[in-house]
Write a protein that holds these residues in place. Structure first.
Motif, PDB file in Angstrom:
ATOM      1  N   VAL A 167       0.934  -1.227  -0.056  1.00 20.98           N
ATOM      2  CA  VAL A 167       0.034  -0.098   0.459  1.00 20.98           C
ATOM      3  C   VAL A 167       0.961   1.030  -0.016  1.00 20.98           C
ATOM      4  O   VAL A 167       1.831   1.570   0.465  1.00 20.98           O
ATOM      5  N   ARG A 210      -5.901   1.527   6.275  1.00 20.94           N
ATOM      6  CA  ARG A 210      -4.849   0.931   6.026  1.00 20.94           C
ATOM      7  C   ARG A 210      -4.307   2.493   6.925  1.00 20.94           C
ATOM      8  O   ARG A 210      -3.380   2.588   6.509  1.00 20.94           O
ATOM      9  N   VAL A 256       1.117   1.612   5.881  1.00 22.49           N
ATOM     10  CA  VAL A 256       1.800   1.475   4.559  1.00 22.49           C
ATOM     11  C   VAL A 256       2.867   1.551   4.573  1.00 22.49           C
ATOM     12  O   VAL A 256       3.861   0.754   5.256  1.00 22.49           O
TER      13      VAL A 256
END
Length: 321
Positions: free
Chosen positions: A32, A99, A102
């Motif tokens: 990500v 999220r 990352v």
């Protein structure tokens, strides 16, 4: 973002170097990356193309940027989440996206060329346009409000701190006198006032004398430095082990804040002279660049607006227990 040359000829600044620096952090499963200043999505598009498993969270306060990048990144739509927000809200954006951790973070700071080139946005002293300068066109504060309502002391502070204008008191004083005659509502009138306030000998060198004032107003209107002060530490905190951050800045204030934030994370904070370093005080990051890297001569020939770019990067090498 200053490498944007219109929506059709978008030239992302130092793109190859950005890809090279972020690439090693994006090779694991389900990586990500957060693009904290999405702009026209040039860097994001290249990252998504280079890493087929990559998921991207893009943030921008300009509704036009979100609209344009939604179209531009449509081939990767299932891997993209775009959010209309300030980069200063980065932590909350990541949490809402599910999220909180990352693998990469990109900051492409400054103002984009569409903002500069669209006269009605009021960012540029080269056009006669309304004094606006809002990146987020939905917010209330504009440059016109700042110029016509702030006190002489407030204007002086902004011009000195955000524009590094050594004649800040003179410029502020003339603004106060001129707005008493009639409200200052256009970029041309403001640029003329600034020119008249700067001594003639100084006006002959260093480019347009209004440049520093316009930069200062833009930073004030959009709270750019406070957003960076919140967003960069939040991005560093969110990085997984081996995660990397890349920051492109375009003036000394941004670069100084970036340097300070990265330096604070890359030094040993333990007492000096200890025979054995204390684990709790060991740096959690290492610098990937020596000082600030500059664009190549080849890139400057292709994209002159990259001239002021400065790139810094770091990698997380430890995580807290």
């Amino acid at each position: 973002m200053q490498g944007d040359v219109g929506t059709g000829g978008h030239v992302p600044v130092m793109l190859e170097r950005v890809l090279e620096l972020l690439g090693p952090a994006l090779t694991g499963p389900d990586p990500v990356v957060v693009d904290a200043n999405l702009g026209l999505g040039g860097h994001s598009a290249a990252l998504l193309a280079a890493h087929p498993g990559l998921r991207l969270i893009g943030i921008d306060r300009d509704p036009f940027a979100i609209e344009h990048s939604t179209r531009r990144l449509s081939p990767y739509a299932e891997r993209v989440t775009l959010v209309h927000a300030s980069s200063g809200d980065l932590r909350e954006v990541l949490d809402r996206a599910g999220r909180p951790v990352v693998n990469g973070a990109l900051f492409d700071l400054g103002v984009s060329s569409p903002q500069l080139d669209e006269a009605e946005r009021g960012f540029a002293y080269s056009y006669d346009a309304p004094l606006d300068m809002r990146m987020d066109t939905q917010q209330e504060l504009t440059a016109e409000t700042v110029v016509n309502t702030y006190s002489a002391a407030q204007l002086t502070r902004i011009l000195r701190d955000y524009g590094e204008e050594r004649f800040a008191p003179r410029v502020a004083g003339l603004i106060i006198r001129e707005r008493a005659k009639e409200a200052i509502t256009s970029t041309k009138r403001l640029a003329d006032i600034v020119r008249d306030a700067i001594p003639a000998a100084t006006r002959r060198t260093g480019g347009n004398p209004a440049k520093r004032t316009f930069q200062a107003l833009r930073i004030e209107v959009n709270a750019e430095l406070s957003a960076l002060e919140a967003a960069l530490p939040a991005a560093l905190d969110a990085l997984a082990l081996g995660g990397r951050v890349v920051v492109l800045s375009y003036h000394s204030l941004e670069d100084r804040l970036t340097k300070q934030a990265l330096t604070a994370r890359t030094r040993d904070t333990g007492p000096p002279g200890l025979p054995v370093p204390l684990e709790a005080h060991q740096p959690r990051f290492r610098l990937l660049t020596r000082g600030a890297e500059l664009p190549s001569e080849e890139e400057l020939a292709r994209n002159p607006r990259a001239a002021s770019a400065r790139l810094r990067a770091a990698e997380r090498i430890r995580v807290d227990d």
